[in-house]
Design a protein around this motif. Structure first.
Motif, PDB file in Angstrom:
ATOM      1  N   ILE A  28     -12.719   1.294  -0.022  1.00  0.00           N
ATOM      2  CA  ILE A  28     -11.774   0.351  -0.635  1.00  0.00           C
ATOM      3  C   ILE A  28     -10.619   1.088  -1.294  1.00  0.00           C
ATOM      4  N   THR A  29     -10.932   2.085  -2.105  1.00  0.00           N
ATOM      5  CA  THR A  29      -9.861   2.808  -2.799  1.00  0.00           C
ATOM      6  C   THR A  29      -9.017   3.623  -1.820  1.00  0.00           C
ATOM      7  N   ALA A  30      -9.627   4.116  -0.746  1.00  0.00           N
ATOM      8  CA  ALA A  30      -8.860   4.880   0.241  1.00  0.00           C
ATOM      9  C   ALA A  30      -7.809   4.008   0.902  1.00  0.00           C
ATOM     10  N   TRP A  31      -8.180   2.806   1.302  1.00  0.00           N
ATOM     11  CA  TRP A  31      -7.203   1.896   1.923  1.00  0.00           C
ATOM     12  C   TRP A  31      -6.128   1.480   0.919  1.00  0.00           C
ATOM     13  N   ARG A  32      -6.554   1.179  -0.293  1.00  0.00           N
ATOM     14  CA  ARG A  32      -5.568   0.771  -1.294  1.00  0.00           C
ATOM     15  C   ARG A  32      -4.591   1.890  -1.603  1.00  0.00           C
ATOM     16  N   GLU A  33      -5.085   3.104  -1.755  1.00  0.00           N
ATOM     17  CA  GLU A  33      -4.195   4.211  -2.095  1.00  0.00           C
ATOM     18  C   GLU A  33      -3.377   4.677  -0.893  1.00  0.00           C
ATOM     19  N   ALA A  34      -3.891   4.503   0.318  1.00  0.00           N
ATOM     20  CA  ALA A  34      -3.082   4.799   1.503  1.00  0.00           C
ATOM     21  C   ALA A  34      -1.892   3.846   1.570  1.00  0.00           C
ATOM     22  N   LEU A  35      -2.125   2.569   1.296  1.00  0.00           N
ATOM     23  CA  LEU A  35      -1.020   1.612   1.268  1.00  0.00           C
ATOM     24  C   LEU A  35      -0.107   1.864   0.065  1.00  0.00           C
ATOM     25  N   THR A  36      -0.691   2.379  -1.014  1.00  0.00           N
ATOM     26  CA  THR A  36       0.134   2.786  -2.155  1.00  0.00           C
ATOM     27  C   THR A  36       1.127   3.867  -1.741  1.00  0.00           C
ATOM     28  N   LEU A  37       0.665   4.822  -0.968  1.00  0.00           N
ATOM     29  CA  LEU A  37       1.544   5.898  -0.506  1.00  0.00           C
ATOM     30  C   LEU A  37       2.591   5.385   0.476  1.00  0.00           C
TER      31      LEU A  37
END
Length: 442
Positions: A146-155
């Motif tokens: 979950i955090t990986a997808w959220r932070e990838a979209l953050t980037l």
């Protein structure tokens, strides 16, 4: 726990994470482009800009805990996470437009006021959004997904925030400029993507067994030793990242003598960060979240330490440093956020109330204060060595040497401190699974 997590599809995770893009698109400019725009383009003094942004963070010291506490106590049929998130979207979108498209006669008071409004709306949006993500799954590895997808979209949102302003330019405050375009994009996409998340992603199940009073809740925070250790590392690492983020544009323009490369180098850094997120998740799966994060910080420290040895015009060498440290920023973004969800389980099991909002308020405040301290520390310190922010100013050798040392070596030392704090982090995967069994057995 497994039944609930098995219903969490990849499509639902991605839809949940979509608002991270416009939220990120307003975060980076607020700390990197806005100080430069208000000082260089609008002509406000660097000291006053730093003071205004520090004032905003002091206001956050009140906003964050109140919003976090309220987010946990709010219980309506629509959902305590979704309700506050929905209410904050229009305020955040409008304040972003005002701060990124100021009138040419804007004063330091304009920056302070709209900065405070934007910060309040952003906090009211971010805390329930992150608490929502932490409560979507109880599994140790699923939380990293979950955090990986959220932070990838953050980037990806950060890349948009870089591309749009530099595509048009930010050197002319008259009429339409790059920051104004970014403000419009955020004002349109944040409510749109946020509404999609609210529509398609259900409110997470709450595991509260009993309500906890404010004083008792503070005591549980103080007794949560892994939380205290994590937030200390989080703050120190945030300060280590905030100093070079604050000084990046000046380092490229004045130290390297390549102002035209500011946008491309920033874009390269965060583009490599997108690739670093799955790498961080992969390494964490083979070791642990905290040890993988420590590896990432240690590698970034070693690479970044070579920066002051660069000379005027060493753009390609610095591009390599940007690419490598950008790859490692994916570790900083995805892994601590996943560990945060695990640390909250300690409190939930001990207190009987699921208080993700309170915990993410603490982390939000830590992030903002570290970035504000970076501005409040770096700019005045540079001023002591005679550094002038105007693009046309010829900097002295002393001020340029100070810029390089403050930009690279001070953050490197801070990162080593953060590594020491998380290297032997006490919360393991086995312990977290025992906590979830205790929480979900009732």
């Amino acid at each position: 726990m497994k039944d609930r997590d098995s219903n969490l599809t990849l499509a639902r995770i991605i839809i949940y994470a979509l608002p991270a893009m416009p939220l990120a698109a307003l975060t980076l400019p607020l700390y990197i482009l806005v100080p430069t725009f208000y000082s260089e383009t609008l002509g406000l003094s660097l000291t006053s800009v730093g003071a205004a942004l520090l004032f905003v963070r002091i206001i956050d010291a009140i906003n964050d805990p109140l919003i976090g506490y309220g987010a946990d106590k709010l219980r309506v049929g629509f959902g305590r996470r979704r309700t506050l998130f929905a209410l904050s979207l229009p305020l955040t979108a409008f304040a972003a437009l005002m701060i990124f498209w100021p009138p040419i006669e804007a004063t330091i008071w304009y920056l302070a006021f709209w900065g405070a409004v934007l910060s309040f709306g952003y906090t009211a949006c971010l805390i329930p959004f992150y608490a929502w993500g932490a409560e979507m799954a109880g599994d140790y590895e699923k939380r990293t997904t979950i955090t990986a997808w959220r932070e990838a979209l953050t980037l990806i949102g950060t890349l948009i925030a870089i591309a749009l302003p530099f595509a048009i330019g930010t050197h002319n405050a008259n009429g339409f400029h790059g920051l104004a375009l970014l403000g419009i994009v955020i004002a349109l996409t944040l409510p749109l993507l946020g509404s999609l998340t609210i529509w398609k992603v259900p409110e997470p199940r709450e595991y509260t067994k009993q309500a906890v009073g404010f004083t008792e809740g503070i005591q549980h925070l103080k007794n949560n030793r892994p939380f205290l250790r994590l937030i200390a590392a989080f703050f120190v690492n945030g300060l280590a990242n905030g100093i070079p983020a604050t000084l990046f544009l000046y380092f490229v323009s004045d130290y390297l003598g390549a102002p035209e490369m500011r946008g491309p180098l920033l874009f390269l850094y965060f583009m490599c960060g997108v690739a670093g997120v799955p790498l961080a998740a992969f390494i964490a799966k083979g070791t642990s979240k905290h040890r993988a994060w420590a590896y990432g910080m240690l590698a970034a420290t070693i690479i970044f330490a070579f920066t002051p040895f660069l000379s005027h015009g060493d753009v390609m060498a610095f591009a390599f440093i940007c690419a490598m440290t950008g790859l490692l920023v994916g570790f900083d973004l995805s892994l601590p956020a996943s560990i945060q969800a695990d640390v909250i389980d300690i409190d939930t099991a001990a207190s009987g109330e699921q208080r993700s909002g309170t915990y993410f308020a603490a982390w939000s405040l830590s992030t903002k204060m570290s970035l504000a301290l970076a501005v409040g520390f770096a700019f005045p310190l540079l001023g002591l060595f005679g550094f002038q922010p105007e693009l046309s100013t010829q900097q002295s050798d002393t001020s340029l040497s100070a810029l390089a040392i403050i930009y690279a070596w001070i953050p490197a030392l801070l990162k080593l401190g953060a590594v020491a704090l998380v290297w032997n982090f006490p919360l393991t995967e086995e312990m977290q699974r025992e906590l979830r069994s205790k929480i979900e057995s009732h």
